[in-house]
Design a protein around this motif. Structure first.
Motif, PDB file in Angstrom:
ATOM      1  N   PHE A  22       0.696  -1.380   0.016  1.00 46.11           N
ATOM      2  CA  PHE A  22       0.042  -0.116   0.056  1.00 46.11           C
ATOM      3  C   PHE A  22       0.889   1.332   0.074  1.00 46.11           C
ATOM      4  O   PHE A  22       1.416   1.501   0.940  1.00 46.11           O
ATOM      5  N   TYR A  23       1.234   1.824  -1.255  1.00 46.30           N
ATOM      6  CA  TYR A  23       2.097   2.908  -1.344  1.00 46.30           C
ATOM      7  C   TYR A  23       1.256   4.210  -1.115  1.00 46.30           C
ATOM      8  O   TYR A  23       0.276   4.431  -2.089  1.00 46.30           O
ATOM      9  N   LYS A  24       1.764   5.084  -0.198  1.00 46.51           N
ATOM     10  CA  LYS A  24       1.141   6.425  -0.441  1.00 46.51           C
ATOM     11  C   LYS A  24       2.429   7.161  -0.751  1.00 46.51           C
ATOM     12  O   LYS A  24       3.477   7.316   0.097  1.00 46.51           O
ATOM     13  N   GLY A  25       2.526   7.606  -2.062  1.00 47.10           N
ATOM     14  CA  GLY A  25       3.592   8.217  -2.640  1.00 47.10           C
ATOM     15  C   GLY A  25       4.502   7.048  -2.990  1.00 47.10           C
ATOM     16  O   GLY A  25       4.331   5.955  -3.255  1.00 47.10           O
ATOM     17  N   ALA A  26       5.800   7.196  -2.179  1.00 49.50           N
ATOM     18  CA  ALA A  26       6.909   6.112  -2.614  1.00 49.50           C
ATOM     19  C   ALA A  26       7.065   5.375  -1.045  1.00 49.50           C
ATOM     20  O   ALA A  26       7.948   4.441  -1.002  1.00 49.50           O
ATOM     21  N   THR A  27       6.134   5.498  -0.147  1.00 51.91           N
ATOM     22  CA  THR A  27       6.050   4.619   0.888  1.00 51.91           C
ATOM     23  C   THR A  27       5.190   3.667   1.269  1.00 51.91           C
ATOM     24  O   THR A  27       4.078   3.847   1.106  1.00 51.91           O
ATOM     25  N   ASP A  28       5.715   2.424   1.346  1.00 57.07           N
ATOM     26  CA  ASP A  28       4.726   1.294   1.668  1.00 57.07           C
ATOM     27  C   ASP A  28       4.378   1.352   2.925  1.00 57.07           C
ATOM     28  O   ASP A  28       5.341   0.842   3.808  1.00 57.07           O
ATOM     29  N   VAL A  29       3.054   1.668   3.344  1.00 60.89           N
ATOM     30  CA  VAL A  29       2.751   1.834   4.608  1.00 60.89           C
ATOM     31  C   VAL A  29       2.425   0.452   5.285  1.00 60.89           C
ATOM     32  O   VAL A  29       2.453   0.194   6.787  1.00 60.89           O
ATOM     33  N   LEU A  30       2.552  -0.583   4.486  1.00 63.39           N
ATOM     34  CA  LEU A  30       2.193  -2.094   5.006  1.00 63.39           C
ATOM     35  C   LEU A  30       3.699  -2.786   5.306  1.00 63.39           C
ATOM     36  O   LEU A  30       3.629  -3.922   5.926  1.00 63.39           O
ATOM     37  N   ALA A  31       4.953  -2.328   4.825  1.00 64.80           N
ATOM     38  CA  ALA A  31       6.015  -2.851   4.787  1.00 64.80           C
ATOM     39  C   ALA A  31       6.325  -3.185   6.318  1.00 64.80           C
ATOM     40  O   ALA A  31       6.403  -2.220   7.204  1.00 64.80           O
ATOM     41  N   ASP A 383       4.076  11.210  -4.803  1.00 64.17           N
ATOM     42  CA  ASP A 383       3.331  12.114  -4.355  1.00 64.17           C
ATOM     43  C   ASP A 383       2.167  11.749  -3.300  1.00 64.17           C
ATOM     44  O   ASP A 383       1.763  10.465  -3.673  1.00 64.17           O
ATOM     45  N   PRO A 384       2.136  11.880  -2.019  1.00 61.57           N
ATOM     46  CA  PRO A 384       1.313  11.069  -1.057  1.00 61.57           C
ATOM     47  C   PRO A 384      -0.236  11.166  -1.463  1.00 61.57           C
ATOM     48  O   PRO A 384      -0.897  10.405  -0.647  1.00 61.57           O
TER      49      PRO A 384
END
Length: 443
Positions: A22-31, A383-384
């Motif tokens: 689940f990417y918000k921008g370049a960050t995978d919040v599920l990692a 982009d978030p």
């Protein structure tokens, strides 16, 4: 393997580029954090919470692509193939004699020898709309030419265009779904059943689709969900874009003339046309909606809008439909969900890119984590406001970005479902405790 262990195994077995993300921008919040185990259902809960918040945005729209109408089970297609396999089957199948659905060897030879058009080229073998774009361009040019030596080519182009239309019309109206199998239809019904439970104080949701099939309309008819699709009338339903400005209301108080919008109303906008739309030569509103499309109407069916076909793409109804799409997504506090859409339509993509210039716009795309092309570009924007969800699903054969998983795992539950689930949970626990009591503990 328990139900809890299965999602863990599914994600563990997935490749690095196919893990549930689940990417918000370049960050995978599920990692998962270092050393932590990944739990698919917990991760799905995180996605669901975020989507519940997004669904509460003032303006919500969905873009449903061909992937939503495709469903394979045990190797059998129960719905409609997506564009790539649909195109591949058409270009690989050589028609014989007066075959109404496939180009014959003679027609292929004429296209190749006279016009230099090889319909088996890779760009056409994966996208029938691209092939139709080229065919319509040739048709326009050939019909302006007075050279008699091009007559055969002109007739061939007309014939192949007709065959593609018949082929797609058959694919969208014939199959297991037309013979009683309701697997795909039940998915659409579940989608609309959840969608209509939206706060009635907010504007009604819009559903945009690139599909020609009738799953959307049939699902809402089965559920009794009122919807507006740009057509008005009863016996003869004609396209009138003014109806997109209308809403359905109920009268609360006859004496004081108080009205309230019906809270389960949905707007449906089919950007690429429909197998049930036919063009008639006369009248102020020449586009008519038919209840039972047939191959006899293939020459008048309103499908295949492409930028090269100027008189179709940018004339009614397509200009009106794309205008509605643009006006909805560029509004402030607007959220666009894309499901089953691979960003293969340049016209639609440009409108989405324009919407991204609006600070209050948010794009939530369900895509494979490693999807190339435009999907990769969206990820690289960092982009978030761009959320990309996809990867491994709760079972080995499922995917998080598939339509069925989106509906069952991520869409917010209707209030009634939550109550039913809570009651069922209480009953199960009470029954379980009651069964565990020894006879002497009875009171």
């Amino acid at each position: 393997m328990t139900d809890t262990e299965a999602p863990k195994a599914a994600n563990a077995a997935a490749s690095e580029h196919d893990q549930f993300s689940f990417y918000k921008g370049a960050t995978d919040v599920l990692a998962p954090k270092e050393g932590a185990d990944f739990n698919w259902h917990e991760a799905a809960g995180t996605v669901r919470e975020s989507l519940t918040d997004a669904m509460s945005a003032r303006h919500v729209a969905f873009l449903l692509g061909s992937g939503c109408s495709s469903f394979q089970k045990d190797g059998n297609q129960l719905g409609i193939p997506t564009m790539a396999p649909l195109a591949r089957h058409f270009v690989d199948t050589v028609g014989e004699g007066d075959d109404p659905h496939y180009a014959t060897a003679a027609e292929r030879s004429t296209l190749n020898d006279v016009l230099g058009l090889d319909i088996t080229a890779e760009e056409y073998a994966t996208n029938l709309e691209r092939l139709m774009e080229v065919l319509y361009s040739f048709r326009f040019a050939l019909h302006q030419s007075a050279k008699t030596e091009l007559t055969a080519a002109k007739e061939t182009v007309d014939s192949v265009i007709s065959k593609v239309a018949r082929y797609v019309l058959r694919a969208c109206t014939k199959g297991p779904f037309a013979d009683g199998d309701e697997t795909v239809l039940s998915l659409y019904q579940a989608f609309y059943r959840k969608l209509v439970y939206r706060d009635r104080s907010l504007p009604r949701p819009w559903v945009f689709s690139t599909n020609y099939d009738l799953f959307n309309e049939t699902a809402m008819d089965r559920l009794g969900v009122p919807y507006g699709n740009g057509f008005s009338g009863t016996v003869e339903r004609r396209f009138n874009p003014a109806t997109f400005r209308y809403s359905l209301a109920e009268q609360l108080d006859i004496s004081s003339r108080k009205w309230a919008a019906v809270d389960n109303f949905v707007y449906l906008c089919k950007l690429h046309g429909s197998v049930s739309w036919v063009e008639e030569a006369t009248g102020l509103f020449p586009i008519r909606e038919m209840q039972q499309p047939s191959e006899d109407m293939a020459g008048r069916v309103m499908i295949y809008p492409t930028p090269a076909k100027q008189n179709a793409s940018f004339a009614s109804p397509y200009s009106d439909l794309f205008r509605e799409f643009q006006s909805r997504v560029v509004r402030d506090q607007s959220v666009l969900f894309t499901v089953g859409y691979g960003f293969g339509d340049e016209h639609i993509n440009n409108i989405i890119f324009q919407a991204l210039t609006v600070p209050g716009f948010r794009l939530i795309a369900f895509l494979p984590p490693s999807a190339p092309g435009v999907a990769q570009t969206l990820r690289e924007l960092d982009d978030p406001r761009i959320w990309i969800i996809g990867g491994a699903g709760p079972a080995p054969a499922s995917r998080a970005h598939y339509f069925d998983t989106f509906i069952s795992e991520f869409m917010p539950e209707p209030p009634g479902n939550k109550v039913d689930a809570a009651v069922e949970k209480v009953l199960q626990r009470l029954v379980s405790k009651s069964d565990d009591k020894p006879d002497g503990d009875e009171v």
